[in-house]
Design an enzyme around this catalytic site. Sequence first.
Site, PDB file in Angstrom:
ATOM      1  N   ASP A   1      -5.045   6.264   2.002  1.00  0.00           N
ATOM      2  CA  ASP A   1      -5.292   4.911   1.515  1.00  0.00           C
ATOM      3  C   ASP A   1      -6.711   4.490   1.866  1.00  0.00           C
ATOM      4  O   ASP A   1      -7.241   4.834   2.932  1.00  0.00           O
ATOM      5  CB  ASP A   1      -4.287   3.949   2.162  1.00  0.00           C
TER       6      ASP A   1
ATOM      7  N   HIS B   1       0.821  -1.210   0.000  1.00  0.00           N
ATOM      8  CA  HIS B   1       0.000   0.000   0.000  1.00  0.00           C
ATOM      9  C   HIS B   1       0.859   1.266   0.000  1.00  0.00           C
ATOM     10  O   HIS B   1       0.507   2.257  -0.643  1.00  0.00           O
ATOM     11  CB  HIS B   1      -0.931   0.000   1.218  1.00  0.00           C
TER      12      HIS B   1
END
Length: 456
Positions: free
Chosen positions: A113, A23
């Site tokens: 995110d 990520h």
Amino acid sequence: MAGDGRSPTGRCVVLFPFPSESHTTPMLQLAGLLRARGLGVTVLHADLNAPDPARHPGLAFVSIGESLPDEIASSPDLAERVMSLNAACEAPFQAALEDLVRRGEPVACTVVDGQWYRMLGAARRAGVPALALGADSAAAFLAMLAATRPRADGHAPVQEADRLDEVVPGLEPLRVRDLIGVDGSDDGDTVLRFTASVAGAVRGASLGVVLNTFDAIEGPELAGIRRELSRPVFAVGPLHLAGGPPVEPQQHVLDGGCLEWLDARPPRSVLYVSLGSAARVDRAAFEEMAWGLAGSGVPFLWALCPGSVGGDDDEPPFPEELHETVRRRGKVVAWSPQRAVLAHPAVGGFWTHGGWSSIMEAVCEGVPMLVHPWLADQTGSARCVTRRWGIGLEAGRVVERTAMARAIRRLMVGEHGPQAPRERARLLRMQARECVAEGGPASLAMDGLVEFILGL
């Protein structure tokens, strides 16, 4: 802190990556592209798995200084860990964001995110517009949105075991079992709570969504997300291709001679094997994988992270009978420069766990895949590789040496040759490069994203 985050436009974007490599990497790739288009970039980050500022000159890095309870690391449930991380980081993130604004930083917005669902609400309370970056596929993102609709609007049957093989309407070719967390080791209720939290936060507190994908492979899914959300969706991928060559972390300078070993192999003859950094393979499955590779007769390069095999802290020993086979035909390393390996002409196939970053890297190099999903969105990605794009095979979750050897030979050689999936993979490779070229869809999407940010 590295860099000062300033920009010619006089505006700054604050990014907040989720603290795992799969990520953090696309978030920092996005950071570089935003910086190249004239925006200042400040990266707020957790102290857990913190990024290395030295690798990203021109970006400002600020720790949120979170305090994590011990049970986060000890929880065996992935979804529960992510939700606990959200709870622990929400207040420190909001405080750090408010501090930037209070100091007079020209913050236009924050991009967090998608796993950081609580941060979308925290940004709103701080008075900062927020967008969500999906580090997974558009199919996975759409599945989360669709699976958390009220049942009257078409709620997917995620808890009905007798319907696991049904194709989900609007998510073809995904079946119920391909949805995130379904038919896996995570508790179903916990996963549903997590996906509902993500979907609810995106619907309620984000101004738009940024996705690391492109229309040639996920056009219908992108259209579905736009219908679901009725707000801007920016398909800016493949981010790794648009961002140029990677800057490898210092501890990975030595690659164990991977590329030199590949240089001595014929074109498209080697199977590259990597199940990612998060997968934990038990001893029995590891040995079946090793015997399957040996039985296939195919040369292989295996990136096997330390600690990835259950019960072993160091490099796991192969069964005694396999040492000679590995020495003659294979190479095993603790880490490999994956993008360079996939781009090497000797590599003809990729045995992967199906993480989205790995799939995108293989697609962009035209490498057919043998997908062996372990968790989360990987089963859905495997379904797309095999049934949607036709560029590989699915290994399934049960590892058995004879079946694996057969699947490897089929991928690499095939009864009638592997040209059909290989040709489709080459087409996607060409489309990916066209996408990130100047004036291509990804380049235009990035321009649109910057224009949207400057208009906030």
